[in-house]
Design a protein around this motif. Structure first.
Motif, PDB file in Angstrom:
ATOM      1  N   ALA A 209       3.565  -5.186  12.759  1.00  0.00           N
ATOM      2  CA  ALA A 209       3.490  -3.848  12.225  1.00  0.00           C
ATOM      3  C   ALA A 209       4.810  -3.004  12.303  1.00  0.00           C
ATOM      4  O   ALA A 209       4.983  -2.134  11.346  1.00  0.00           O
ATOM      5  N   ARG A 210       5.592  -3.298  13.411  1.00  0.00           N
ATOM      6  CA  ARG A 210       6.989  -2.635  13.267  1.00  0.00           C
ATOM      7  C   ARG A 210       7.656  -3.105  12.200  1.00  0.00           C
ATOM      8  O   ARG A 210       8.416  -2.354  11.532  1.00  0.00           O
ATOM      9  N   GLN A 211       7.827  -4.460  11.677  1.00  0.00           N
ATOM     10  CA  GLN A 211       8.358  -4.720  10.726  1.00  0.00           C
ATOM     11  C   GLN A 211       7.850  -4.234   9.299  1.00  0.00           C
ATOM     12  O   GLN A 211       8.880  -3.650   8.425  1.00  0.00           O
ATOM     13  N   LYS A 212       6.766  -4.100   9.266  1.00  0.00           N
ATOM     14  CA  LYS A 212       6.072  -3.438   7.942  1.00  0.00           C
ATOM     15  C   LYS A 212       6.369  -2.149   7.981  1.00  0.00           C
ATOM     16  O   LYS A 212       6.611  -1.410   6.654  1.00  0.00           O
TER      17      LYS A 212
ATOM     18  N   MET B  68      12.892  10.072  14.397  1.00  0.00           N
ATOM     19  CA  MET B  68      11.401  10.323  14.977  1.00  0.00           C
ATOM     20  C   MET B  68      10.706   8.949  14.264  1.00  0.00           C
ATOM     21  O   MET B  68       9.827   8.402  15.097  1.00  0.00           O
ATOM     22  N   ILE B  69      11.162   8.441  13.369  1.00  0.00           N
ATOM     23  CA  ILE B  69      10.449   7.238  12.707  1.00  0.00           C
ATOM     24  C   ILE B  69      10.911   5.963  13.738  1.00  0.00           C
ATOM     25  O   ILE B  69      10.102   5.104  13.958  1.00  0.00           O
ATOM     26  N   LEU B  70      12.171   5.876  14.049  1.00  0.00           N
ATOM     27  CA  LEU B  70      12.501   4.867  14.998  1.00  0.00           C
ATOM     28  C   LEU B  70      11.676   4.922  16.606  1.00  0.00           C
ATOM     29  O   LEU B  70      11.290   3.919  16.794  1.00  0.00           O
ATOM     30  N   ARG B  71      11.601   6.036  16.825  1.00  0.00           N
ATOM     31  CA  ARG B  71      10.626   6.056  18.091  1.00  0.00           C
ATOM     32  C   ARG B  71       9.265   5.774  17.952  1.00  0.00           C
ATOM     33  O   ARG B  71       8.697   5.394  18.733  1.00  0.00           O
ATOM     34  N   THR B  72       8.568   6.093  16.932  1.00  0.00           N
ATOM     35  CA  THR B  72       7.356   5.807  16.488  1.00  0.00           C
ATOM     36  C   THR B  72       7.160   4.212  16.197  1.00  0.00           C
ATOM     37  O   THR B  72       6.327   3.420  16.645  1.00  0.00           O
ATOM     38  N   VAL B  73       8.180   3.506  15.507  1.00  0.00           N
ATOM     39  CA  VAL B  73       8.205   2.212  15.098  1.00  0.00           C
ATOM     40  C   VAL B  73       8.228   1.411  16.374  1.00  0.00           C
ATOM     41  O   VAL B  73       7.585   0.485  16.559  1.00  0.00           O
ATOM     42  N   VAL B  74       9.145   1.907  17.319  1.00  0.00           N
ATOM     43  CA  VAL B  74       9.492   1.013  18.425  1.00  0.00           C
ATOM     44  C   VAL B  74       8.200   0.974  19.446  1.00  0.00           C
ATOM     45  O   VAL B  74       7.859   0.079  20.104  1.00  0.00           O
ATOM     46  N   SER B  75       7.503   2.244  19.296  1.00  0.00           N
ATOM     47  CA  SER B  75       6.071   2.272  20.215  1.00  0.00           C
ATOM     48  C   SER B  75       5.151   1.671  19.720  1.00  0.00           C
ATOM     49  O   SER B  75       4.024   1.435  20.684  1.00  0.00           O
ATOM     50  N   LEU B  76       5.007   0.871  18.287  1.00  0.00           N
ATOM     51  CA  LEU B  76       4.171   0.156  18.043  1.00  0.00           C
ATOM     52  C   LEU B  76       4.001  -1.331  18.829  1.00  0.00           C
ATOM     53  O   LEU B  76       4.809  -1.895  19.139  1.00  0.00           O
TER      54      LEU B  76
ATOM     55  N   LYS C 200       7.536  -3.961  -2.835  1.00  0.00           N
ATOM     56  CA  LYS C 200       6.776  -4.772  -3.407  1.00  0.00           C
ATOM     57  C   LYS C 200       5.618  -4.287  -4.301  1.00  0.00           C
ATOM     58  O   LYS C 200       5.528  -4.857  -5.262  1.00  0.00           O
ATOM     59  N   GLN C 201       5.291  -2.944  -4.334  1.00  0.00           N
ATOM     60  CA  GLN C 201       4.362  -2.314  -5.212  1.00  0.00           C
ATOM     61  C   GLN C 201       5.077  -2.187  -6.544  1.00  0.00           C
ATOM     62  O   GLN C 201       4.467  -2.396  -7.527  1.00  0.00           O
TER      63      GLN C 201
END
Length: 330
Positions: A245-248, A232-240, A310-311
């Protein structure tokens, strides 16, 4: 008639003693007894790194308000589990390698078995919860704070721990019923379910089947949830639309993916060699991997999250500057 009475008396005696030894002998790493001392140094070093890294990470998350977010609360829970998981075996293992203190009380062995399997199950469960956390953060960013509230996180952690306890408790009873008429020497550095069961002279089919069932209910279920979450994460990231934004978005998952690989690769190796690789994998390789299975995640997780998040890096730098300016807390 007399023969039957004598047989009944013998069986009654055997049942009354239950062929249960007072103690077991943990034989260390078979075939490498001469280098036990040398093997103890990397194991002891990894244990020190694990304790320092995880306790430091927990303190950092507790003391830095910027880290009081679901992702880091789950990370603190992972660190807490890691400390307990490696501490359930490593002090005892080091005593075997350093001082040749191999004897362990029967009930102490069952207790160690309970803690080892409970905390490894908890480790798997927390990694699954962290995957769900990343799923909610990336797929439902606007609802992240309202979905993963502190009560929800506490309940999720409690359910994960309870699941492990309920499924692992039968291991002790299944082991206690077994007769040990051949030997009480366990070719291992700690007590785990199958290592103890295999030295029994009784039928361990139920132990094998239940062990496999627990592996599927914990490891199999958790891996399925992780796989679905990342699909589900990959599907959402690819749609960005934006590459940045995808890399972040996916960059927030890299540390967690590393933690999954570090945990599950040695876990699956240990699980499958116990059941299918007894005659093909040398015993010392299996025992070393079984120790790394409990040591690698606690040692590597703080380093991976420190390097990839990073945080956490920023919080460590702030903490070091604060300590440099005020080392005595005055």
């Amino acid at each position: 008639m007399l023969h039957h009475e004598l047989s009944a008396d013998i069986m009654s005696f055997l049942n009354s003693t239950s062929l249960t030894p007072d103690s077991f002998i943990l034989n260390g790493i078979p075939g490498l007894e001469e280098v036990h001392m040398w093997l103890s140094f990397p194991l002891g070093t990894m244990y020190c790194i694990a304790l320092t890294g995880n306790v430091g990470l927990m303190y950092l998350i507790y003391s830095e308000e910027a880290l009081h977010r679901p992702m880091y609360i789950f990370l603190a829970l992972l660190s807490f589990t890691d400390v307990l998981m490696c501490t359930s075996t490593l002090p005892n293992t080091l005593c075997i390698l350093w001082f040749n203190l191999k004897e362990i009380d029967f009930n102490a062995c069952l207790t160690q078995m309970f803690f080892v399997h409970t905390f490894t199950g908890m480790e798997s469960g927390v990694l699954m919860l962290m995957a769900l956390d990343r799923y909610v953060a990336i797929c439902y960013p606007l609802r992240y704070a309202t979905i993963l509230t502190n009560p929800v996180i506490a309940k999720a952690g409690l359910i994960t721990f309870t699941r492990g306890v309920i499924l692992v408790i039968p291991f002790a009873f299944l082991t206690k019923r077994l007769p040990f008429c051949r030997t009480n020497v366990i070719p291992h550095t700690y007590c785990d379910h199958m290592s103890v069961a295999k030295i029994s002279c009784g039928n361990i089919k139920i132990n094998r089947v239940y062990g496999l069932l627990v592996a599927l209910l914990i490891g199999g279920f958790d891996m399925l949830c992780v796989a679905i979450s990342y699909t589900m994460i990959l599907r959402t990231v690819v749609s960005l639309s934006s590459a940045d934004a995808r890399q972040k978005a996916f960059g927030t998952c890299t540390a967690h993916i590393c933690a999954i690989v570090i945990t599950y690769v040695p876990a699956f190796f240990t699980f499958f060699t116990h059941r299918f690789g007894e005659h093909t994998i040398p015993p010392h390789v299996h025992i070393i991997m079984a120790n790394l299975y409990l040591l690698m995640p606690p040692t590597m997780n703080p380093l991976v999250y420190g390097a990839k998040t990073k945080q956490i890096r920023d919080s460590v730098i702030r903490f070091l500057f604060k300590w440099k300016d005020n080392p005595h807390g005055i």
